[in-house]
Design a protein around this motif. Structure first.
Motif, PDB file in Angstrom:
ATOM      1  N   CYS A   1      54.844  37.655  56.330  1.00 23.81           N
ATOM      2  CA  CYS A   1      54.163  37.038  55.201  1.00 23.81           C
ATOM      3  C   CYS A   1      54.159  38.011  54.023  1.00 23.81           C
ATOM      4  CB  CYS A   1      52.736  36.657  55.581  1.00 23.81           C
ATOM      5  SG  CYS A   1      51.793  35.881  54.243  1.00 23.81           S
ATOM      6  N   GLU A   2      54.434  37.518  52.860  1.00 24.71           N
ATOM      7  CA  GLU A   2      54.405  38.350  51.658  1.00 24.71           C
ATOM      8  C   GLU A   2      52.978  38.847  51.413  1.00 24.71           C
ATOM      9  OE1 GLU A   2      55.306  40.622  48.703  1.00 24.71           O
ATOM     10  OE2 GLU A   2      56.852  39.689  49.951  1.00 24.71           O
ATOM     11  N   LYS A   3      52.857  39.996  50.763  1.00 22.60           N
ATOM     12  CA  LYS A   3      51.534  40.549  50.457  1.00 22.60           C
ATOM     13  C   LYS A   3      50.853  39.741  49.361  1.00 22.60           C
ATOM     14  CE  LYS A   3      52.619  41.911  46.305  1.00 22.60           C
ATOM     15  NZ  LYS A   3      51.949  41.329  45.111  1.00 22.60           N
ATOM     16  N   PRO A   4      49.517  39.808  49.245  1.00 24.20           N
ATOM     17  CA  PRO A   4      48.588  40.354  50.216  1.00 24.20           C
ATOM     18  C   PRO A   4      48.529  39.435  51.433  1.00 24.20           C
ATOM     19  CG  PRO A   4      47.376  39.176  48.545  1.00 24.20           C
ATOM     20  CD  PRO A   4      48.820  39.169  48.109  1.00 24.20           C
ATOM     21  N   MET A   5      47.878  39.889  52.483  1.00 24.76           N
ATOM     22  CA  MET A   5      47.856  39.090  53.703  1.00 24.76           C
ATOM     23  C   MET A   5      47.338  37.683  53.422  1.00 24.76           C
ATOM     24  SD  MET A   5      46.192  40.185  57.331  1.00 24.76           S
ATOM     25  CE  MET A   5      46.485  39.266  58.840  1.00 24.76           C
ATOM     26  N   ALA A   6      46.255  37.594  52.652  1.00 26.56           N
ATOM     27  CA  ALA A   6      45.676  36.294  52.327  1.00 26.56           C
ATOM     28  C   ALA A   6      44.796  36.432  51.098  1.00 26.56           C
ATOM     29  CB  ALA A   6      44.867  35.756  53.504  1.00 26.56           C
ATOM     30  N   LYS A   7      44.347  35.296  50.599  1.00 32.35           N
ATOM     31  CA  LYS A   7      43.466  35.286  49.434  1.00 32.35           C
ATOM     32  C   LYS A   7      42.089  35.834  49.784  1.00 32.35           C
ATOM     33  CE  LYS A   7      41.362  31.955  46.233  1.00 32.35           C
ATOM     34  NZ  LYS A   7      41.298  30.530  45.839  1.00 32.35           N
ATOM     35  N   THR A   8      41.623  35.574  51.010  1.00 35.81           N
ATOM     36  CA  THR A   8      40.302  36.036  51.451  1.00 35.81           C
ATOM     37  C   THR A   8      40.400  36.717  52.811  1.00 35.81           C
ATOM     38  OG1 THR A   8      39.705  34.027  52.678  1.00 35.81           O
ATOM     39  CG2 THR A   8      39.270  34.042  50.298  1.00 35.81           C
ATOM     40  N   SER A   9      39.412  37.514  53.131  1.00 34.56           N
ATOM     41  CA  SER A   9      39.404  38.192  54.428  1.00 34.56           C
ATOM     42  C   SER A   9      39.186  37.199  55.564  1.00 34.56           C
ATOM     43  CB  SER A   9      38.310  39.276  54.452  1.00 34.56           C
ATOM     44  OG  SER A   9      37.026  38.710  54.262  1.00 34.56           O
ATOM     45  N   GLU A  10      38.460  36.118  55.308  1.00 35.14           N
ATOM     46  CA  GLU A  10      38.271  35.090  56.333  1.00 35.14           C
ATOM     47  C   GLU A  10      39.610  34.476  56.718  1.00 35.14           C
ATOM     48  OE1 GLU A  10      35.728  30.954  57.085  1.00 35.14           O
ATOM     49  OE2 GLU A  10      35.814  31.862  55.085  1.00 35.14           O
ATOM     50  N   GLN A  11      40.440  34.188  55.725  1.00 31.11           N
ATOM     51  CA  GLN A  11      41.764  33.641  55.995  1.00 31.11           C
ATOM     52  C   GLN A  11      42.628  34.660  56.724  1.00 31.11           C
ATOM     53  OE1 GLN A  11      43.057  32.634  52.064  1.00 31.11           O
ATOM     54  NE2 GLN A  11      42.015  30.662  52.021  1.00 31.11           N
TER      55      GLN A  11
ATOM     56  N   GLN B   1      45.788  32.604  43.274  1.00 29.76           N
ATOM     57  CA  GLN B   1      46.067  33.989  43.650  1.00 29.76           C
ATOM     58  C   GLN B   1      44.859  34.749  44.180  1.00 29.76           C
ATOM     59  OE1 GLN B   1      49.354  33.801  43.952  1.00 29.76           O
ATOM     60  NE2 GLN B   1      49.650  35.798  43.005  1.00 29.76           N
ATOM     61  N   GLY B   2      43.667  34.396  43.726  1.00 31.60           N
ATOM     62  CA  GLY B   2      42.477  35.103  44.170  1.00 31.60           C
ATOM     63  C   GLY B   2      42.112  36.268  43.287  1.00 31.60           C
TER      64      GLY B   2
ATOM     65  N   GLY C   1      43.866  39.183  39.938  1.00 28.39           N
ATOM     66  CA  GLY C   1      44.968  39.658  39.113  1.00 28.39           C
ATOM     67  C   GLY C   1      45.616  40.922  39.638  1.00 28.39           C
ATOM     68  N   PRO C   2      45.639  41.996  38.844  1.00 25.21           N
ATOM     69  CA  PRO C   2      46.347  43.214  39.247  1.00 25.21           C
ATOM     70  C   PRO C   2      45.824  43.843  40.522  1.00 25.21           C
ATOM     71  CG  PRO C   2      44.978  43.613  37.309  1.00 25.21           C
ATOM     72  CD  PRO C   2      45.049  42.133  37.497  1.00 25.21           C
ATOM     73  N   LEU C   3      44.538  43.691  40.800  1.00 28.44           N
ATOM     74  CA  LEU C   3      43.985  44.300  42.018  1.00 28.44           C
ATOM     75  C   LEU C   3      44.641  43.727  43.262  1.00 28.44           C
ATOM     76  CD1 LEU C   3      41.901  46.192  43.331  1.00 28.44           C
ATOM     77  CD2 LEU C   3      40.291  44.272  43.320  1.00 28.44           C
ATOM     78  N   ILE C   4      44.707  42.402  43.342  1.00 31.75           N
ATOM     79  CA  ILE C   4      45.259  41.757  44.541  1.00 31.75           C
ATOM     80  C   ILE C   4      46.780  41.700  44.502  1.00 31.75           C
ATOM     81  CG2 ILE C   4      45.290  39.343  43.745  1.00 31.75           C
ATOM     82  CD1 ILE C   4      43.950  38.618  46.457  1.00 31.75           C
ATOM     83  N   ASP C   5      47.375  41.893  43.304  1.00 31.86           N
ATOM     84  CA  ASP C   5      48.827  41.813  43.160  1.00 31.86           C
ATOM     85  C   ASP C   5      49.502  43.164  43.393  1.00 31.86           C
ATOM     86  OD1 ASP C   5      51.413  40.834  42.456  1.00 31.86           O
ATOM     87  OD2 ASP C   5      51.123  41.637  40.451  1.00 31.86           O
ATOM     88  N   ILE C   6      49.153  44.181  42.597  1.00 29.52           N
ATOM     89  CA  ILE C   6      49.798  45.490  42.746  1.00 29.52           C
ATOM     90  C   ILE C   6      48.857  46.549  43.319  1.00 29.52           C
ATOM     91  CG2 ILE C   6      51.577  45.075  41.024  1.00 29.52           C
ATOM     92  CD1 ILE C   6      49.874  46.559  38.981  1.00 29.52           C
ATOM     93  N   GLY C   7      47.552  46.361  43.119  1.00 29.95           N
ATOM     94  CA  GLY C   7      46.599  47.291  43.726  1.00 29.95           C
ATOM     95  C   GLY C   7      46.694  47.274  45.238  1.00 29.95           C
ATOM     96  N   THR C   8      47.051  46.104  45.782  1.00 29.11           N
ATOM     97  CA  THR C   8      47.171  45.968  47.235  1.00 29.11           C
ATOM     98  C   THR C   8      48.248  46.889  47.796  1.00 29.11           C
ATOM     99  OG1 THR C   8      47.363  44.327  49.005  1.00 29.11           O
ATOM    100  CG2 THR C   8      48.821  44.025  47.123  1.00 29.11           C
TER     101      THR C   8
END
Length: 360
Positions: free
Chosen positions: A98-108, A175-176, A178-185
Motif C-alpha cells: 500500500c502506498e504511504k501513509p498507511m491510512a488516513k486514520t490510526s483506526e483504519q 487525504q486527511g 497536507g504536508p505532514l501526512i504527505d511528506i512528513g510521513t
C-alpha cells in the motif's frame, strides 16, 4: 506461489505511473496482469505501457479482486481508500503493498494490520526512502552502535514553495491532511526506523494555515487555488519516546525558509551524530578532538545498492517481490507504519485541542 508473480495495480495516477509501475516492470519475476482506476483512460494507458495483451482493465477494484487472478495488489489510491481496498485485497487472498501513509486514520491502519494477521497475507507500506544508499549505510552504522544511544532525532520534510496542485492533495477529506501526512510521513518513518524506536510516550503538535489562502502565490507547480486549499501549509511535532528520546518533526509545502530538504533525518547519539543535509555526514569526538566526515556513496558497496540504475523505488519493489516469493518478512513492517500514522494523527489532534496527546 508461482515463480512469476502476478501483480495488479489499483489506482493508476501519478504515484503509480511515477514509481510503482516502472519499478515493477523492471522486475523479471513480475507480470502486471491487471490495472484499475475510476478513470478508465488511466488504466488503459497503464496497460498499454506496462501490461500485455492478456492484461485486464477495470474501473471497479472489487471486480478486479474477483476476476484478475493477481497474487499481489499494489494500492495507489487517495489516503481515505487505503484501508478499504487493502483489507478487501487481503481478505481475497492477496498480498498487499500500500502506498504511504498507511491510512488516513490510526483506526483504519489498525484494521489493516488486523486483516493481515487474520489472513496470514503480507502487508507492507511504500516507504521507499529506506532503500536509499545513504539510509542503508546509516542504518548499518546505527545497528552496529556507531552512534551509541540515539536520544535525539530530527525528521525533516521542508519545502519553501512546492504545493502539489493536482489530484486530491489539497482535499482534507480525501487525504486527511497536507504536508505532514504527505511528506512528513516519509521523514518520520526514516527517523523511527534508523533509531529503531517505535514506542511514543507523548506528542505535542502545531499546525498552520498561514499561506494557503493567498492567490497568485509563487509555487513550483504553479499557483494554487485558495478555494481548494483545505489542508495545512506547514505542521510541526515534538515527540517524546518512552525511553526518553526526543524526535522533532518539521514539515511544510509552503514556508518562508531557505533551509529546505525532504525525507531527511538528523540523529544525535552518545557516541556520534549524523545528518543528511549535504550528503551523509557523520560527526563525533576522538582523542579530545571533534571530527566530521562525509561518506562517499558513489561507488556502491552498500546493502541493497548495486549501481546507479537501481533507484530506491526499484529496490523497494525488488525487496518486496523477494519477500513475497521467498516468504520473508518485508523491510517495511505494517506494525512500524502503524506507529507512524498514530504519531501523525496525534500531531493533528494536539494542534486541534491545544493539548499534549499521551499514549497508553
Amino acid at each position: 506461489m508461482s515463480k512469476v508473480l502476478k501483480v495488479a495495480v489499483i489506482g493508476c495516477g501519478g504515484i503509480a505511473k511515477g514509481k510503482h509501475l516502472p519499478s515493477l516492470a523492471k522486475q523479471p519475476e513480475v507480470e502486471l496482469v491487471a490495472f484499475c482506476d475510476i478513470i478508465e483512460e488511466r488504466a488503459v494507458e497503464a496497460k498499454e505501457k506496462y501490461g500485455s495483451e492478456d492484461s485486464k482493465v477495470y474501473t471497479d477494484y472489487k471486480q478486479l479482486l474477483e476476476e484478475s487472478g493477481a497474487e499481489v495488489v499494489h494500492v495507489c489510491t487517495p489516503n481515505d481508500s487505503h484501508a478499504e481496498i487493502t483489507i478487501a485485497s487481503l481478505e481475497s487472498g492477496r498480498h498487499v503493498m500500500c502506498e504511504k501513509p498507511m491510512a488516513k486514520t490510526s483506526e483504519q491502519a489498525r484494521a489493516m494490520l488486523e486483516a493481515a494477521k487474520r489472513t496470514g497475507k503480507k502487508l507492507s507500506i511504500a516507504y521507499q526512502n529506506r532503500f536509499r544508499s545513504d539510509s542503508q549505510y546509516l542504518k548499518k552504522l546505527c545497528e552496529d552502535g556507531e552512534l551509541g544511544d540515539i536520544y535525539l532525532g530530527k525528521a525533516l520534510a521542508i519545502r519553501r514553495r512546492a504545493v502539489p496542485t493536482w489530484g486530491v492533495f489539497l482535499d482534507e477529506e480525501k487525504q486527511g491532511g497536507g504536508p505532514l501526512i504527505d511528506i512528513g510521513t516519509h521523514a518520520l518513518d526514516l527517523t523511527l526506523w534508523l533509531m529503531d524506536n517505535y514506542e511514543p510516550k507523548s506528542v505535542t503538535g502545531s499546525v498552520f494555515h498561514k499561506l494557503g489562502s493567498r492567490a497568485n502565490a509563487a509555487n513550483a507547480f504553479g499557483s494554487w487555488d485558495p478555494e481548494k486549499f483545505k489542508v495545512e501549509d506547514s505542521a510541526f511535532g515534538f515527540i517524546t519516546m518512552k525511553n526518553g528520546a526526543t524526535i522533532i518533526l518539521e514539515s511544510s509545502w509552503a514556508l518562508n525558509v531557505l533551509e529546505i530538504g525532504e525525507a531527511q533525518t538528523i540523529l544525535s547519539g552518545t557516541e556520534g551524530g549524523a545528518d543528511m543535509k549535504n550528503g551523509l555526514r557523520l560527526n563525533g569526538e576522538k582523542n579530545s578532538r571533534l571530527w566530521e566526515t562525509k561518506v562517499d556513496l558513489s561507488s556502491g558497496g552498500v546493502a541493497f545498492y548495486e549501481g546507479e540504475e537501481e533507484t530506491d523505488a526499484y529496490l523497494e519493489a525488488k525487496s518486496w517481490v523477494k519477500a513475497v516469493l521467498e516468504d520473508e518478512e518485508p523491510v517495511v513492517k505494517p506494525e512500524q507504519a502503524l506507529v507512524v500514522t498514530e504519531i501523525l494523527e496525534a500531531i493533528y489532534e494536539s494542534a486541534k485541542t491545544g493539548k499534549t496527546v499521551y499514549f497508553e
